[in-house]
Design a protein around this motif. Structure first.
Motif: not given
Length: 658
Positions: A523-536, A653-658
Motif C-alpha cells: 500500500s503506497v501513499d501516492v501524495a507522500s511518495l510524490t513529495e519524496t520524488c520532488w526532492k530527488n 490501478v488497484e486502490s489500497a486500504a487506508e
C-alpha cells in the motif's frame, strides 16, 4: 342392429353401409343420406349416400349451411323432421333445388345428437309423390340416427385409442432413445408406477412395481436419504425437486440417475407426484475425466513431461485403446516423443518414416482424423506400414501446432478395430488434450526465446556497466585534472557531454536490468511518495500541486521511478517555471503540466525508446514509465491537460486500504 357388435364396433364405413341398407329396406325408400356437420358447423358433409336401386354408396356431396337457415333451425329445434310433402313444408322448402333434382317428394330426417348437440342428420328420401310417415316409421328413423351416433362414438373411441396407443408407443421409443424413464407415486396409497423403460433401466426383474419404501432401496445407502427426503417433500409440501443419486442395478452395476419430480396439486392438495429419471452415468464419467484432466494440467509442481504422460494415460483409459503417443514430425521422420502403452514395441525417441503413419494425414490436412476401422473407413491408406506391419486398425489423432505450423500429433490407436464409432465426446477430449499440448509447447518456445533475449540483455547490461562506464569514469577523472591545469570554456561542454552519457547509461541499465519486473506490492501513499520524488528531481523554479489522497497497490521502488521520470519529463519540456499537478482519476491518477504539451500525432511515439523532443533528453524516460505501468498491469496514455500542456493518465490501478 343395436346389439350387433359387427355393426357397432366394426369399420365406420362398413357400419354405415349396413345401417343405411337396412333402413332403406325397412322404410322402403330408394335413397338414404347420412350427413355430418364439420367442426365449424359451416358445412354438411355426406358421409354415406345409399341409392337402393343401383346398390351404390357414395360420399361426395356437401351443403353450405348458410344457404339453408330454416332447415338447420328445424334440425336444432326438433328430434326429427317429418315432411309428408317436402317441397311445401316450410322447414324443408329451402332444399327445393336438391329435391326436384332427385324427384324427392317426402323426407323423414332424424337428427344425430351428441350430448344434446346436433352433429348430423339421417335423411330418408321418398320419391314419386308425397308420403304420410307413420309414428312407427318416425320412431324407427330416430333409432337409426341413434345407431349412427353409436357408430360415431365407436369411431371416436377407436381413434382416441389409436392415438393413445400411438402416443404411448412414441413415449416408449422416446424414453428408449433419451434413456429416460417415468414414474408416479400416489400420496394416499404410496403405490408406485414405473414405465417399461424404467424397469429396463433399473434391471428390475419383477413384473410389478414395489411399494415406495422398497422402491427407494434401489439407491445406494449414502444417496438414499437425499432421494427419500426430496420425494417426501414433494408428497407432503408439494415441492418440485431435482436430485442426482447412484443406484444399484440387479446385476450389481452402479449407475447415476438424475431424478426429477413434479407434484400435481388440486384444491391445495397433492393428488399425485409424477417424475422422470435420466441415466447420467456417462455425463458424470465425462465430468470426472475433465476434472482429472484439469488436475493434471493445473498441477504447478508437475513437469511438462509428467503432465503429457498423465494425459496419454487418461486418454487411453477413456478411449479404451492400446497406444497413446505425442510425436514430432521432422521432415520425413516421425519421432515418438512420449508413449503410453502396455506393450514395449514402441519407445520414446523411436523414429519411423512419417509416411508409415496415419499421422501424415493429420499433418497434411491439419485436422483431427477419426478412423474406427482403418480398412473400412480408409481403404486407400491400408498400404501404410502402420496397417500392414504394425496392425493399427483404429485411430484418432489431432494436430499439434507451434507458431501456426504443425509440430506433430497427439493420437491414440489400437490393433483392434472398434465396433462402435468414436463419440463426439471422445473426439472433443482428444482435441482438448492436443490444444493444451500445443499451448504448452508454444509457451515453452516463447520462454526459450525470452530466456535468450534476457541473456543478451544481461550481456548488454554488463557491457554498458563495465566497458562503457569504466572509460567514462577515466574521462571524468581526466577532465578534473584538465580543470586544474587550465581554464577553458570547452571543458564545460565536455562535462555536459559526460553528464549526458551518464544519464544514458543509467537509463539503459534500467531498461535492461529492471525489465518488466515488479517485486512485492504494498500500500503506497501516492501524495507522500510524490513529495519524496520532488526532492530527488532538479526542480528549478517549477511548482508541484498535489490533489490526490488515494493509496494504491504498487511496487514502491518502481512507482517512485515512474513518478520521478514524469516529473523530470515535465520540467525538461515545460520549462523551469512549469506547474505540475498530480490528481486522482476514478481508477487511477494523472500527472499534468501547463507547458507546451505534446502534438496529437506524437502522443503514441513518446513512449518509444530513444524518442525525445528535448535536445538534452535521453529518450528513455517515458519508455521506462510505460514499462513500469505495464508491469503493474496498468494502462497509460498521453493526452492534453486543461491548460493545454501534457497530461499522462495511469488507469486500471488497484486502490489500497487506508
Amino acid at each position: 342392429m343395436t346389439t350387433d357388435k359387427t355393426t357397432i364396433a366394426g369399420d365406420f364405413e362398413t357400419a354405415l353401409e349396413r345401417i343405411t341398407e337396412t333402413a332403406a329396406d325397412v322404410l322402403d325408400v330408394p335413397r338414404i343420406n347420412v350427413w355430418l356437420f364439420d367442426d365449424d358447423h359451416d358445412t354438411l358433409q355426406c358421409v354415406d349416400h345409399f341409392d337402393k336401386p343401383s346398390g351404390i354408396h357414395e360420399s361426395t356431396m356437401e351443403l353450405d349451411v348458410e344457404n339453408y337457415p330454416a332447415y338447420v333451425e328445424a334440425l336444432e329445434s326438433n328430434r326429427s323432421i317429418v315432411a309428408h310433402n317436402a317441397i311445401e313444408d316450410p322447414r324443408t322448402a329451402e332444399l327445393r333445388d336438391y329435391l326436384e333434382k332427385h324427384d324427392v317428394q317426402a323426407l323423414l330426417d332424424s337428427t344425430i345428437r351428441s350430448e344434446g348437440t346436433v352433429v348430423g342428420v339421417v335423411c330418408h328420401e321418398h320419391v314419386g309423390g308425397p308420403r304420410e310417415w307413420t309414428d312407427d316409421e318416425t320412431e324407427f328413423a330416430n333409432d337409426i340416427a341413434d345407431l349412427v351416433q353409436q357408430v360415431l362414438r365407436t369411431r371416436e373411441r377407436i381413434k382416441r385409442t389409436s392415438e393413445l396407443e400411438r402416443a404411448r408407443d412414441l413415449l416408449r421409443h422416446t424414453e428408449g432413445i433419451a434413456d429416460v424413464g417415468s414414474w408416479e407415486v400416489d400420496p394416499e396409497t404410496q403405490d408406485v408406477y414405473w414405465s417399461d423403460h424404467l424397469f429396463e433401466m433399473l434391471g428390475w426383474e419383477d413384473e410389478e412395481e414395489p411399494p415406495l419404501e422398497d422402491a427407494l432401496d434401489v439407491y445406494v445407502e449414502e444417496d438414499r436419504p437425499r432421494v427419500q427426503s426430496a420425494v417426501e417433500e414433494a408428497l407432503g409440501a408439494g415441492e418440485s425437486f431435482a436430485v442426482e443419486a447412484r443406484f444399484r442395478r440387479s446385476d450389481g452395476e452402479i449407475r447415476w440417475f438424475d431424478i426429477r419430480g413434479e407434484p400435481v396439486i388440486e384444491d391445495g392438495k397433492v393428488v399425485t407426484v409424477r417424475g422422470a429419471v435420466h441415466d447420467v452415468t456417462d455425463r458424470r464419467r465425462r465430468e470426472h475425466v475433465l476434472r482429472e484432466m484439469y488436475d493434471i494440467i493445473s498441477n504447478r509442481h508437475s513437469s511438462f513431461e509428467d503432465q503429457v504422460q498423465a494425459l496419454l494415460e487418461l486418454g487411453r483409459a477413456e478411449l479404451d485403446v492400446e497406444y497413446g503417443t505425442l510425436s514430432e514430425i521432422r521432415g520425413e521422420e516421425y519421432v515418438f516423443k512420449f508413449v503410453d502403452a502396455d506393450s514395449e514395441s514402441i519407445q520414446p525417441n523411436d523414429v519411423v518414416p512419417v509416411s508409415a503413419t496415419n499421422c501424415e494425414i493429420v499433418a497434411s490436412t491439419e485436422q483431427t482424423l477419426v478412423l474406427e476401422n482403418v480398412e473400412r473407413d480408409a481403404p486407400g491408406e491400408t498400404d501404410r506400414a502402420g496397417f500392414t506391419e504394425w496392425g493399427i486398425s483404429c485411430y484418432i489423432g489431432s494436430p499439434i501446432f507451434v507458431e501456426d505450423e504443425v509440430y506433430g500429433t497427439f493420437c491414440f490407436y489400437d490393433t483392434d478395430s472398434r465396433a462402435s464409432r468414436f463419440s463426439e465426446w471422445e473426439e472433443t477430449l482428444v482435441d482438448l488434450m492436443s490444444n493444451w499440448v500445443s499451448h504448452e509447447l508454444q509457451r515453452q518456445q516463447v520462454n526459450e526465446r525470452l530466456q535468450a533475449q534476457n541473456e543478451q540483455l544481461e550481456q548488454f547490461a554488463s557491457i554498458v556497466s563495465h566497458d562503457l562506464r569504466n572509460p567514462l569514469n577515466v574521462a571524468q577523472g581526466r577532465l578534473e585534472l584538465a580543470r586544474e591545469e587550465c581554464d577553458s570554456g570547452h571543458l564545460d561542454g565536455v562535462m555536459r557531454a559526460h553528464s549526458r552519457m551518464t544519464e544514458l547509461i543509467e537509463d539503459l541499465l534500467t531498461l535492461a536490468r529492471e525489465g518488466d519486473a515488479v517485486r512485492e506490492l504494498e500500500s503506497v501513499d501516492v501524495a507522500s511518495l510524490t513529495e519524496t520524488c520532488w526532492k530527488n528531481v532538479a526542480t528549478a523554479e517549477a511548482t508541484l500541486t498535489t490533489e490526490i489522497t488515494r493509496r494504491i497497490q504498487a511496487d514502491r521502488s518502481r512507482l517512485q521511478q515512474l513518478l520521478e521520470n514524469l516529473l523530470r519529463n515535465a520540467i525538461e519540456h515545460g520549462g523551469e517555471n512549469v506547474t505540475i499537478t498530480i490528481g486522482e482519476l476514478e481508477d487511477g491518477f494523472y500527472v499534468e503540466d501547463d507547458g507546451p504539451g505534446i502534438p496529437e500525432d506524437e502522443r503514441d511515439d513518446v513512449f518509444e525508446p530513444a524518442f525525445s523532443t528535448a535536445e538534452d533528453g535521453t529518450g528513455f524516460g517515458l519508455s521506462i514509465v510505460k514499462q513500469i505501468a505495464q508491469a503493474h498491469g496498468w494502462d497509460i496514455q498521453a493526452t492534453d491537460s486543461s491548460e493545454g500542456g501534457a497530461r499522462f493518465e495511469i488507469t486500471n490501478v488497484e486502490s489500497a486500504a487506508e
